[in-house]
Write a protein that holds these residues in place. Structure first.
Motif, PDB file in Angstrom:
ATOM      1  N   GLN A 310     -14.179   5.626  54.619  1.00  0.00           N
ATOM      2  CA  GLN A 310     -15.378   5.134  53.719  1.00  0.00           C
ATOM      3  C   GLN A 310     -15.386   5.803  52.540  1.00  0.00           C
ATOM      4  OE1 GLN A 310     -15.898   1.719  54.205  1.00  0.00           O
ATOM      5  NE2 GLN A 310     -16.689   2.074  52.011  1.00  0.00           N
ATOM      6  N   GLU A 311     -15.499   6.999  52.678  1.00  0.00           N
ATOM      7  CA  GLU A 311     -15.724   7.984  51.491  1.00  0.00           C
ATOM      8  C   GLU A 311     -14.634   7.622  50.547  1.00  0.00           C
ATOM      9  OE1 GLU A 311     -18.270  11.679  52.299  1.00  0.00           O
ATOM     10  OE2 GLU A 311     -17.235  11.143  54.199  1.00  0.00           O
ATOM     11  N   LEU A 312     -13.658   7.922  51.102  1.00  0.00           N
ATOM     12  CA  LEU A 312     -12.108   7.875  50.288  1.00  0.00           C
ATOM     13  C   LEU A 312     -12.090   6.562  49.640  1.00  0.00           C
ATOM     14  CD1 LEU A 312      -9.906   9.946  52.753  1.00  0.00           C
ATOM     15  CD2 LEU A 312     -10.820  10.730  50.511  1.00  0.00           C
ATOM     16  N   HIS A 313     -12.113   5.443  50.356  1.00  0.00           N
ATOM     17  CA  HIS A 313     -12.043   4.124  49.987  1.00  0.00           C
ATOM     18  C   HIS A 313     -13.042   3.962  48.715  1.00  0.00           C
ATOM     19  CE1 HIS A 313     -12.879  -0.372  49.554  1.00  0.00           C
ATOM     20  NE2 HIS A 313     -11.563  -0.220  50.151  1.00  0.00           N
ATOM     21  N   ASP A 314     -14.132   4.392  48.642  1.00  0.00           N
ATOM     22  CA  ASP A 314     -15.180   4.104  47.593  1.00  0.00           C
ATOM     23  C   ASP A 314     -14.593   4.915  46.340  1.00  0.00           C
ATOM     24  OD1 ASP A 314     -16.702   2.802  49.041  1.00  0.00           O
ATOM     25  OD2 ASP A 314     -18.190   4.441  49.815  1.00  0.00           O
ATOM     26  N   LEU A 315     -13.733   5.855  46.522  1.00  0.00           N
ATOM     27  CA  LEU A 315     -13.189   6.735  45.465  1.00  0.00           C
ATOM     28  C   LEU A 315     -12.106   6.231  44.630  1.00  0.00           C
ATOM     29  CD1 LEU A 315     -12.486  10.405  46.485  1.00  0.00           C
ATOM     30  CD2 LEU A 315     -13.981   9.659  44.628  1.00  0.00           C
ATOM     31  N   LYS A 316     -11.650   4.935  45.035  1.00  0.00           N
ATOM     32  CA  LYS A 316     -10.415   4.467  44.581  1.00  0.00           C
ATOM     33  C   LYS A 316     -10.691   3.989  43.127  1.00  0.00           C
ATOM     34  CE  LYS A 316      -7.946   2.067  48.310  1.00  0.00           C
ATOM     35  NZ  LYS A 316      -7.189   0.896  48.549  1.00  0.00           N
ATOM     36  N   VAL A 321      -9.466   5.690  37.196  1.00  0.00           N
ATOM     37  CA  VAL A 321      -9.837   6.329  36.151  1.00  0.00           C
ATOM     38  C   VAL A 321      -9.112   7.720  35.839  1.00  0.00           C
ATOM     39  CG1 VAL A 321     -12.157   7.460  34.924  1.00  0.00           C
ATOM     40  CG2 VAL A 321     -12.414   5.337  36.186  1.00  0.00           C
ATOM     41  N   THR A 322      -8.944   8.359  36.933  1.00  0.00           N
ATOM     42  CA  THR A 322      -8.273   9.588  36.668  1.00  0.00           C
ATOM     43  C   THR A 322      -6.905   9.545  36.249  1.00  0.00           C
ATOM     44  OG1 THR A 322      -9.581  10.652  38.798  1.00  0.00           O
ATOM     45  CG2 THR A 322      -7.198  11.421  38.209  1.00  0.00           C
ATOM     46  N   HIS A 323      -6.123   8.483  36.753  1.00  0.00           N
ATOM     47  CA  HIS A 323      -4.799   8.257  36.202  1.00  0.00           C
ATOM     48  C   HIS A 323      -5.125   7.975  34.564  1.00  0.00           C
ATOM     49  CE1 HIS A 323      -3.540   6.477  40.152  1.00  0.00           C
ATOM     50  NE2 HIS A 323      -3.455   7.904  40.116  1.00  0.00           N
ATOM     51  N   SER A 324      -5.857   7.268  34.096  1.00  0.00           N
ATOM     52  CA  SER A 324      -6.211   7.183  32.555  1.00  0.00           C
ATOM     53  C   SER A 324      -6.439   8.421  31.816  1.00  0.00           C
ATOM     54  CB  SER A 324      -7.425   6.122  32.627  1.00  0.00           C
ATOM     55  OG  SER A 324      -7.151   4.860  33.107  1.00  0.00           O
ATOM     56  N   LEU A 325      -7.300   9.198  32.769  1.00  0.00           N
ATOM     57  CA  LEU A 325      -7.589  10.449  31.996  1.00  0.00           C
ATOM     58  C   LEU A 325      -6.381  11.442  31.924  1.00  0.00           C
ATOM     59  CD1 LEU A 325     -11.030  11.302  33.850  1.00  0.00           C
ATOM     60  CD2 LEU A 325     -10.749  10.959  31.341  1.00  0.00           C
ATOM     61  N   ILE A 326      -5.537  11.313  32.924  1.00  0.00           N
ATOM     62  CA  ILE A 326      -4.193  12.154  32.629  1.00  0.00           C
ATOM     63  C   ILE A 326      -3.448  11.588  31.814  1.00  0.00           C
ATOM     64  CG2 ILE A 326      -2.117  12.804  33.964  1.00  0.00           C
ATOM     65  CD1 ILE A 326      -3.791  12.456  36.572  1.00  0.00           C
ATOM     66  N   ASP A 327      -3.154  10.346  31.578  1.00  0.00           N
ATOM     67  CA  ASP A 327      -2.486   9.792  30.496  1.00  0.00           C
ATOM     68  C   ASP A 327      -3.041  10.035  29.310  1.00  0.00           C
ATOM     69  OD1 ASP A 327      -0.776   8.442  32.437  1.00  0.00           O
ATOM     70  OD2 ASP A 327      -2.001   6.596  32.389  1.00  0.00           O
ATOM     71  N   ASP A 348     -13.962  14.225  38.715  1.00  0.00           N
ATOM     72  CA  ASP A 348     -14.152  12.848  39.500  1.00  0.00           C
ATOM     73  C   ASP A 348     -13.601  12.826  40.811  1.00  0.00           C
ATOM     74  OD1 ASP A 348     -15.150  11.796  37.068  1.00  0.00           O
ATOM     75  OD2 ASP A 348     -13.497  10.955  36.247  1.00  0.00           O
ATOM     76  N   LEU A 349     -12.928  13.824  41.082  1.00  0.00           N
ATOM     77  CA  LEU A 349     -12.377  13.909  42.533  1.00  0.00           C
ATOM     78  C   LEU A 349     -12.792  15.035  43.064  1.00  0.00           C
ATOM     79  CD1 LEU A 349      -8.440  13.038  42.074  1.00  0.00           C
ATOM     80  CD2 LEU A 349     -10.468  11.578  42.469  1.00  0.00           C
ATOM     81  N   SER A 350     -13.947  15.512  42.933  1.00  0.00           N
ATOM     82  CA  SER A 350     -14.809  16.794  43.657  1.00  0.00           C
ATOM     83  C   SER A 350     -14.933  16.618  45.213  1.00  0.00           C
ATOM     84  CB  SER A 350     -16.288  16.777  42.940  1.00  0.00           C
ATOM     85  OG  SER A 350     -16.954  15.744  43.323  1.00  0.00           O
ATOM     86  N   LEU A 351     -14.786  15.275  45.676  1.00  0.00           N
ATOM     87  CA  LEU A 351     -14.656  15.186  47.031  1.00  0.00           C
ATOM     88  C   LEU A 351     -13.455  15.761  47.723  1.00  0.00           C
ATOM     89  CD1 LEU A 351     -16.388  13.819  49.689  1.00  0.00           C
ATOM     90  CD2 LEU A 351     -14.666  11.513  49.118  1.00  0.00           C
ATOM     91  N   TYR A 352     -12.450  15.918  46.862  1.00  0.00           N
ATOM     92  CA  TYR A 352     -11.256  16.507  47.370  1.00  0.00           C
ATOM     93  C   TYR A 352     -11.433  17.911  47.559  1.00  0.00           C
ATOM     94  CZ  TYR A 352      -8.483  12.143  46.904  1.00  0.00           C
ATOM     95  OH  TYR A 352      -8.273  10.690  46.914  1.00  0.00           O
ATOM     96  N   LYS A 353     -11.936  18.376  46.557  1.00  0.00           N
ATOM     97  CA  LYS A 353     -12.345  19.846  46.470  1.00  0.00           C
ATOM     98  C   LYS A 353     -13.134  20.250  47.641  1.00  0.00           C
ATOM     99  CE  LYS A 353     -14.197  23.664  43.633  1.00  0.00           C
ATOM    100  NZ  LYS A 353     -15.085  23.961  42.499  1.00  0.00           N
ATOM    101  N   THR A 354     -14.297  19.477  47.987  1.00  0.00           N
ATOM    102  CA  THR A 354     -15.265  20.011  48.909  1.00  0.00           C
ATOM    103  C   THR A 354     -14.755  19.937  50.466  1.00  0.00           C
ATOM    104  OG1 THR A 354     -16.971  18.672  47.802  1.00  0.00           O
ATOM    105  CG2 THR A 354     -17.475  18.931  50.077  1.00  0.00           C
TER     106      THR A 354
END
Length: 536
Positions: A310-316, A321-327, A348-354
């Motif tokens: 569920q947490e990962l789903h909420d990150l969609k 936005v991340t893709h836009s920032l990379i572009d 924005d993807l701090s959950l991945y780091k945690t």
């Protein structure tokens, strides 16, 4: 064709494909072609690679000599110029002189194919005629089809093909667009287009067991995993480290099919793919990262992912936005803005780091862009720390086979960055990495580290790029240079050589290499200190 261990098969779902005609070990060549059907240097690479052998020039393009006629294509030797003249340039030179600009790469490739393979009958050659063209699918996109027709019309006129052959010319362009490969340098830098009908028969999987490798003008199909006789050979048509949605969208848009490989059907993560990989780490590579520990960590990460669906789903939305920032980071002229966009994306993807889910898309992409920002601005010690982290936390999961060319070229780049760090005075090194305690830096001999990593690369490069290839030659040259430095220093270098050759002193060398790699893992642990710096 110099070597071919394949046979054509008919798959009930995928259509025509290639299967191994004999048992193949990981890293062995499946097909080798020294002169492919068609290979064309793209416009952006014309100044940096020889238009015949595709060897990259040095830091200055002055080592390549322009054709005195068209002044467009360049060659590294008179022999390459004569060979290309015979193959195609005698028919292309006068055309390039007349045109106001260089035609797009697909147009150049098409008119070269028309000049070489379609005349005098003005019919499709037998090898091309049986390949997929997707004309019907392409016609449904009016804008895309209009562009195809325009390109075909240009190539028809340039090649002086009769106007009543327009349908054939358009079909050939569609065949080439569907079946051509991106020609690359050994480090995967794109430099052109390669069209080779035999290789085009290989079907796609997001968990491929083979890959295409270029060595100058030559192209090979290499085994990524062991492949049994009769087993089908799969390559990936797209970057398979992307998310499932990205992969499927690109495959649908470019190749008009829905991928139903196991990875796509079940939306496997890199950790799941790594767990199921048949890759086996070598004894030497196990000193840098332990294979059993890697599998154990992959299992832990996979279980954690299942528990936080569920947490990962909420990150969609954040991922979008991340893709836009990379572009945005790729389009800005300001290095400060570039860095800020990337830092925001990673925040924005701090959950991945945690949860240490660094291999999940698009986290590795952000890290790669940050690494490139440091390279572009010549902050090479910071780039070294980031690349070590990427290799140990992303690459070994996304590309679990040690002989994958991206893995090997990354490791070679790490060796070169270590060599740079070894050239710095201790004070300058410490100043460039102020967040790393001096005692840690003092505990790492960067010359020894360069030597140890190059030993790993020398073991893997023949399995990723092929025996006798240019990259293997570059690795051997770098290894000889560091061995000479070590000879003058005495001591550790000899022990590392014994470890490499598994001689009488291998145990001592192994112990030293283990200590070196422990130090490199410690350096990788400072990656977020690099990222969190205010400026490059």
């Amino acid at each position: 064709m110099d070597l071919n261990h394949t046979k054509t098969v008919k798959d009930p779902v995928l259509g025509n494909g290639l299967a191994a005609s004999k048992d193949l070990s990981a890293g062995s060549p499946i097909i080798k072609i020294s002169s492919p059907f068609l290979i064309v240097v793209e416009k952006d690479a014309l100044e940096k690679v020889c238009s015949y052998c595709l060897i990259e020039s040095g830091p200055s393009s002055s080592s390549l000599k322009k054709c005195t006629g068209c002044k467009v294509v360049r060659y590294c030797t008179p022999a390459c110029q004569k060979a290309d003249w015979k193959v195609i340039h005698k028919n292309e030179c006068s055309l390039l002189q007349r045109l106001p600009g260089i035609p797009p790469t697909p147009v150049r490739a098409l008119y070269q194919a028309l000049l070489r393979y379609v005349r005098p009958a003005f019919e499709l050659d037998e090898r091309s005629a049986g390949l997929e063209h997707h004309v019907g699918d392409l016609k449904r996109d009016r804008k895309r089809w209009d562009e195809i027709v325009l390109q075909a019309k240009g190539a028809l006129e340039f090649s002086k093909t009769p106007a009543d052959k327009m349908d054939m010319v358009t079909r050939l362009l569609c065949i080439m667009a569907t079946n051509a490969f991106r020609a690359t340098l050994p480090d995967d830098t794109p430099i052109g287009l390669c069209y080779e009908p035999t290789l085009a028969l290989a079907n796609h999987s997001c968990v491929p067991n083979a890959f295409i490798m270029f060595d100058g003008r030559g192209v090979s199909l290499m085994a990524l995993d062991p492949i049994r006789a009769g087993e089908q050979i799969f390559i990936s048509y797209v970057d398979f480290t992307q998310s499932r949605d990205q992969r499927r969208a690109e495959l649908k848009q470019r190749y008009f099919f829905d991928c139903e490989c196991e990875k796509c059907k079940h939306d496997y993560t890199p950790y799941r793919v790594c767990k199921e990989s048949t890759a086996i780490s070598s004894e030497k590579l196990a000193l840098l990262y332990d294979y059993k520990t890697l599998l154990s960590q992959a299992d832990e990460r996979e279980q954690e992912i299942q528990a936080m669906q569920q947490e990962l789903h909420d990150l969609k939305e954040s991922i979008s936005v991340t893709h836009s920032l990379i572009d945005l980071s790729k389009t800005t002229a300001s290095e400060t803005e570039r860095l800020n966009f990337l830092k925001q994306a990673i925040s924005d993807l701090s959950l991945y780091k945690t949860h240490k889910l660094f291999a999940l898309p698009s986290y590795p992409t952000i890290l790669d862009e940050l690494y490139l920002a440091y390279i572009d601005n010549e902050h090479l010690t910071s780039a070294l720390i980031l690349l070590l982290f990427i290799f140990l936390n992303c690459d070994i999961y996304n590309w679990p086979q040690p002989n994958h060319p991206i893995r090997v070229t990354r490791l070679f780049t790490i060796a070169r960055l270590l060599k740079y760090a070894a050239s710095l005075e201790p004070a300058a090194l410490a100043q460039s990495l102020p967040f790393i305690p001096r005692e840690i830096l003092a505990g790492i001999d960067f010359i020894d580290a360069t030597h140890a990593v190059l030993i790993l690369v020398s073991e893997l490069a023949p399995l990723s790029h092929g025996q006798g290839t240019r990259l293997v030659g570059q690795v051997e040259l770098e290894l000889r240079e560091v061995e000479e430095v070590q000879r003058l220093r005495g001591g550790v270098g000899k022990a590392l050589q014994e470890w490499q050759s598994e001689g009488n002193g291998a145990a001592d060398g192994r112990k030293i290499a283990s200590q070196i790699f422990t130090g490199l893992r410690t350096l990788a642990g400072f990656a977020f200190e690099v990222i969190e710096k205010k400026n490059l």
